[in-house]
Design an enzyme around this catalytic site. Sequence first.
Site, short mmCIF file in Angstrom:
data_model
loop_
_atom_site.label_atom_id
_atom_site.label_comp_id
_atom_site.label_asym_id
_atom_site.label_seq_id
_atom_site.Cartn_x
_atom_site.Cartn_y
_atom_site.Cartn_z
N GLU A 1 0.86 -1.18 0.00
CA GLU A 1 0.00 0.00 0.00
C GLU A 1 0.89 1.23 0.00
O GLU A 1 1.74 1.38 0.89
CB GLU A 1 -0.78 -0.03 1.31
CG GLU A 1 -2.24 0.25 1.21
CD GLU A 1 -2.85 0.11 2.60
OE1 GLU A 1 -3.12 -1.03 3.00
OE2 GLU A 1 -3.03 1.13 3.27
N ASP B 1 -5.20 9.48 10.14
CA ASP B 1 -3.87 8.98 10.49
C ASP B 1 -3.36 9.50 11.82
O ASP B 1 -3.59 10.64 12.20
CB ASP B 1 -2.87 9.34 9.38
CG ASP B 1 -3.06 8.44 8.18
OD1 ASP B 1 -2.88 7.21 8.33
OD2 ASP B 1 -3.41 8.94 7.09
#
Lengths: 395, 258
Positions: free
Chosen positions: B46, B57
């Site tokens: 990824e 995040d």
Amino acid sequence: MAVSFEVSEKGYYGKFGGAYIPEMLYPNVEELRQSYLQIMADPDFQADFEDLLKNYVGRPTPLYFAKRLSESVGAKVYLKREDLNHTGAHKVNNTIGQILLAKRLGKHKIIAETGAGQHGVATATVCALMGMECIVYMGEIDMERQKPNVERMRILGAEVVPATSGSKTLKDATNEAMRHWIQHPTDTHYIIGSVVGPHPYPDMVAKFQSVISEEIRKQLLEQEGRENPDYVIACVGGGSNAAGAFYHFMDEPEVQLVATEAGGLGVDSGKTAATTSIGTEGVLHGSKTILMQTEDGQIVEPYSISAGLDYPGIGPLHAHLFDSKRGTFLSITDDEAMEAGVKLSKLEGIIPAVESAHAFAALEKMEFKADDVVVVNLSGRGDKDLATYIKYGKY
Amino acid sequence: MNRINQLFEEKDSNLLNVYFTAGYPNTADTRTVLESLDASGADLIEIGIPFSDPVADGPVIQRSNEKALAQGMSLKLLFEQLDGMREKVKAPVILMGYVNPVIQFGIEEFCKECQRVGVDGIIVPDLPLQAYLDDYKATFDDYGIRNVFLISPQTSEERIRLIDEKTDGFIYMVSDAGTTGARKGISEAQLTYFERIQDMKLKNPRLIGFGISDHDSFSTACNYANGAIIGSAFVNSLSEAEDIPTAITNFVSRVKNG
Ligand SMILES: Cc1ncc(COP(=O)(O)O)c(C=O)c1O
């Protein structure tokens, strides 16, 4: 077909809005979406909201005919005195509404983001009032710039958490609040401070702030014998005070809606927050709107002398008002705003918040007829900005 | 056949998916990291498209995004860097990024570039299911790009079923309520959630991510899904690496074999 300014079922104003949120936030936002209209329409809720606005906030705020300013401008200028609200700005209209809503959703912890600290203070205030736990995220740089408000929040019992990521200002405080919400999805309500964020926030906040234009209509009818002014002028950071001041006039085409954005050092200076002048369509903080961004889609850090207008986007309703040309958007530089703030102080004995001063600067840029009725939304008082006025010095 | 679908057909357990941020630690490292991961035995890879405001995040990936952007990384540059990667890289490659840079690049142009360089799928955490179905799916399908959706412990069964129905690739199970980044171990509550999803017998394979950081958490996750995703722990190891290929070989081997 007439353009609609009411939010659609899916949360759009024209092509702007929506709910671009990570799946982790979906249950929270969906819960809010499914219940906010119902809760807000409940007579008990309305009674509580109106009671607090009247007896705690001090509403209705006056609509004041500014005689000396009117003479100077050459039109009939009225000021909507949101500066006289408890905590000194319009922000509290929204936090009162949202905390009552949070209670009905069974939430007992509150988070918020703040730039200048005004929304943070308004949130900390209602949390104290309701005995709820309160965490306010604030960019590390803003905490430094707005120390008195940090302490006000702390006195009110809130925890102020510095946002240390990215540019360490309002947009990063918003990111941190969203991250906190992702981590505390069940017991926490996020009180967003402007008409930004995923649907239903822009609509919900606009509806709580719409008390401003509801009162303007009644007060204008009493004082001028007409409900509709010729112009309503308000400053736009995210756009909550403007949304509230415009709300009941959006479908009245004879009322011109004027939004003033923070031009900073000038729209071409690279130091500006004039979103509609240099922004393009994009997605930030959950909605599709107009943003200041690079070609690569990175959000550009805004600049304004007023921390409350220092945001790289505008709410989706305003993007739609701009795009459909229903609203006129003006960019006001730091100096123009400060000059207008000092002028209001000298002529009317009212020191406006530097944010609100951006709305008054529009009076100097526009042409009016002598019998035009102009309402300027005085979104907040200038006490918090004394240091800025002193630094500006020309008074 | 799309490489993602093919992978799950050939192997359905203990799959290791590793995330890294494009242009990190240095702009020119993207290809080195990618090729080293592939050579070290990562089953899926990824690549994060750096964004200024990555709300899903945690601190480690935030900082890697900031650094990559400060050094001049962009989506356009990423596609240039990935040009010709399929001469070497065998694993399915998935881009993970926020929706705004993709919109600015242009949806069709983005899909075209993915197809050209050999990207197989995309994860866009802030592109919700309905908006995807309404405005994006047709284009993604035209170019054979798989869109991977997240679910979390709060996602309702009804919605998981809907996501499963609309997905063809795999489902990304966020391990608990949180953003990306290391956690201390895996809790009882998480295991209950893993079991609950396992019992739903979804048609799509599942990978568990967020907070998976080492051999222990990887193995535990693999007991409840087809594999797991490691991001922050890997990005951390890159920031300390003296020699990237060696560091990556060691990291992958430690996660897989303990
Ligand atoms: C007095 C005042 N006016 C305006 C604003 C800008 O916010 P909005 O555009 O949401 O009204 C702020 C924000 O802090 C403020 O304090």
